[in-house]
Design a protein around this motif. Structure first.
Motif, PDB file in Angstrom:
ATOM      1  N   ARG A  13       0.838  -1.211   0.000  1.00 53.23           N
ATOM      2  CA  ARG A  13       0.000   0.000   0.000  1.00 53.23           C
ATOM      3  C   ARG A  13       0.869   1.255   0.000  1.00 53.23           C
ATOM      4  N   VAL A  14       1.987   1.220   0.745  1.00 54.42           N
ATOM      5  CA  VAL A  14       2.904   2.364   0.772  1.00 54.42           C
ATOM      6  C   VAL A  14       3.547   2.538  -0.605  1.00 54.42           C
ATOM      7  N   GLU A  15       3.941   1.415  -1.220  1.00 50.09           N
ATOM      8  CA  GLU A  15       4.553   1.485  -2.566  1.00 50.09           C
ATOM      9  C   GLU A  15       3.577   2.075  -3.580  1.00 50.09           C
ATOM     10  N   GLU A  16       2.311   1.665  -3.481  1.00 52.70           N
ATOM     11  CA  GLU A  16       1.263   2.173  -4.388  1.00 52.70           C
ATOM     12  C   GLU A  16       1.107   3.688  -4.210  1.00 52.70           C
ATOM     13  N   LEU A  17       1.060   4.144  -2.961  1.00 56.66           N
ATOM     14  CA  LEU A  17       0.939   5.586  -2.693  1.00 56.66           C
ATOM     15  C   LEU A  17       2.144   6.343  -3.240  1.00 56.66           C
ATOM     16  N   LEU A  62       9.192   1.130   6.674  1.00 56.88           N
ATOM     17  CA  LEU A  62       8.107   0.856   5.712  1.00 56.88           C
ATOM     18  C   LEU A  62       8.043   1.890   4.584  1.00 56.88           C
ATOM     19  N   GLY A  63       8.906   2.911   4.661  1.00 55.71           N
ATOM     20  CA  GLY A  63       8.835   3.970   3.651  1.00 55.71           C
ATOM     21  C   GLY A  63       7.843   5.066   4.005  1.00 55.71           C
ATOM     22  N   ILE A  64       7.425   5.098   5.279  1.00 54.42           N
ATOM     23  CA  ILE A  64       6.568   6.185   5.769  1.00 54.42           C
ATOM     24  C   ILE A  64       7.502   7.284   6.295  1.00 54.42           C
ATOM     25  N   LEU A  65       7.209   8.523   5.929  1.00 54.96           N
ATOM     26  CA  LEU A  65       8.039   9.636   6.367  1.00 54.96           C
ATOM     27  C   LEU A  65       7.750   9.936   7.835  1.00 54.96           C
ATOM     28  N   MET A  80      -0.464  -0.589  14.325  1.00 55.75           N
ATOM     29  CA  MET A  80      -1.772   0.049  14.090  1.00 55.75           C
ATOM     30  C   MET A  80      -1.599   1.548  13.813  1.00 55.75           C
ATOM     31  N   LEU A  81      -0.634   2.168  14.481  1.00 56.18           N
ATOM     32  CA  LEU A  81      -0.330   3.583  14.221  1.00 56.18           C
ATOM     33  C   LEU A  81       0.114   3.758  12.763  1.00 56.18           C
ATOM     34  N   LEU A  82       0.966   2.843  12.286  1.00 58.12           N
ATOM     35  CA  LEU A  82       1.425   2.890  10.898  1.00 58.12           C
ATOM     36  C   LEU A  82       0.246   2.672   9.947  1.00 58.12           C
ATOM     37  N   LYS A  83      -0.595   1.699  10.285  1.00 59.28           N
ATOM     38  CA  LYS A  83      -1.760   1.398   9.439  1.00 59.28           C
ATOM     39  C   LYS A  83      -2.681   2.614   9.332  1.00 59.28           C
ATOM     40  N   HIS A  84      -2.943   3.261  10.460  1.00 58.47           N
ATOM     41  CA  HIS A  84      -3.829   4.431  10.453  1.00 58.47           C
ATOM     42  C   HIS A  84      -3.229   5.570   9.615  1.00 58.47           C
ATOM     43  N   THR A  85      -1.894   5.716   9.669  1.00 60.95           N
ATOM     44  CA  THR A  85      -1.229   6.761   8.878  1.00 60.95           C
ATOM     45  C   THR A  85      -1.381   6.482   7.382  1.00 60.95           C
ATOM     46  N   VAL A  86      -1.215   5.215   7.012  1.00 63.72           N
ATOM     47  CA  VAL A  86      -1.383   4.825   5.603  1.00 63.72           C
ATOM     48  C   VAL A  86      -2.855   4.990   5.186  1.00 63.72           C
ATOM     49  N   ASP A  87      -3.775   4.589   6.068  1.00 63.39           N
ATOM     50  CA  ASP A  87      -5.216   4.788   5.802  1.00 63.39           C
ATOM     51  C   ASP A  87      -5.510   6.262   5.518  1.00 63.39           C
TER      52      ASP A  87
END
Length: 282
Positions: A23-27, A61-64, A266-273
């Protein structure tokens, strides 16, 4: 669930993060890098460690991870100004204010200042209300982690009696609501509850969220009950007496390696959401 089950949070967290990678790669391929801003006020060493862990988990995960460190003597007014700037920043998808803040700051006002669309840690009263009503996007991360573990291991919830020990606004209360929305019968206990051991003995699911090491005793646990230990005390000790509770429990989370790692995922998931939601709205 006839055999005793160790509810391995590390495994659940790994699974969640694996699902997030794509999902992160897609974004990223669509020009959006999910971004979590963490705000740390003061120099509390354990808070600093938590913020660092969250930042490192993001980066893997590639999240900033945008880290904002403010001096301990900052005023509530200046902290609110920082939060408003993050609300306005188009590149930021989630905001996390590390708890606790220094005592002179109005922590509730600071939490409430976070934009509902960026409240990925589920700390606003608006977010709590939405969670209670069953349509919240981002429940508080530890309650969300508890539900994720129960779901992962197919622990039956509907019709079961869940006893939550603790009533904090970001743990005991929201997890009570999430379980209630899944058709559990919920009893929320706290420091003024009378006959606590007798109440816990009735539980099919026990959530230990009281912030006191080894508070939940083994002989309080009904044979076969599920014990979710959301406590984390010095020395890697949970709120339940693991050795004793495990003897009666049908399933139990260890500390460490139980609810904790899933809370961060879950924090990471919510950020991606939140990043996906914002992209879809454009």
């Amino acid at each position: 669930m006839e055999n005793k089950l160790l509810l391995n949070g590390t495994r659940v967290a790994t699974d969640i993060k694996e699902q997030l990678k794509g999902r992160v790669e897609e974004l990223t391929s669509r020009g959006v890098t999910p971004c979590l801003a963490t705000v740390l006020v003061g120099d509390d060493p354990s808070s600093a460690t938590y913020v660092k862990m969250k930042g490192n988990a993001c980066e893997k995960l590639g999240i900033l991870s945008k880290r904002i460190h403010l001096p301990a003597e900052i005023t509530t007014e200046d902290l609110l100004k920082t939060i408003h700037e993050l609300n306005e920043d188009e590149a930021v998808h989630g905001i996390l204010l590390q708890h606790p803040v220094p005592s002179h700051i109005d922590e509730r006002a600071a939490f409430e200042a976070i934009d509902i669309e960026k409240d990925v840690d589920g700390v606003t009263s608006w977010g709590f209300g939405q969670t209670s009503f069953g349509f919240g996007s981002y429940p508080s991360c530890t309650p969300a982690a508890i539900m994720a573990i129960l779901n992962y291991y197919d622990v039956p919830i509907e019709g079961k009696h869940a006893v939550i020990v603790g009533r904090s606004p970001i743990l005991g209360k929201p997890v009570s609501m999430l379980l209630l929305n899944r058709n559990a019968t919920v009893t929320t206990c706290h420091s003024r509850t009378q006959n606590l051991p007798e109440i816990v003995k009735q539980a099919d699911i026990v959530v230990a969220a009281v912030g006191k090491p080894k508070f939940i005793k083994g002989d309080w646990i009904k044979p076969g009950a599920v014990v979710m230990d959301a406590g984390y005390n010095p020395g890697n000790i949970g709120d339940a007496d693991y050795e004793e509770c495990e003897k009666n429990a049908g399933a139990i989370t260890p500390v460490p390696g139980g609810v904790g790692p899933v809370t961060i995922s879950m924090l990471l998931k919510h950020t991606v959401d939140a990043a996906e939601k914002k992209l879809n709205q454009q």
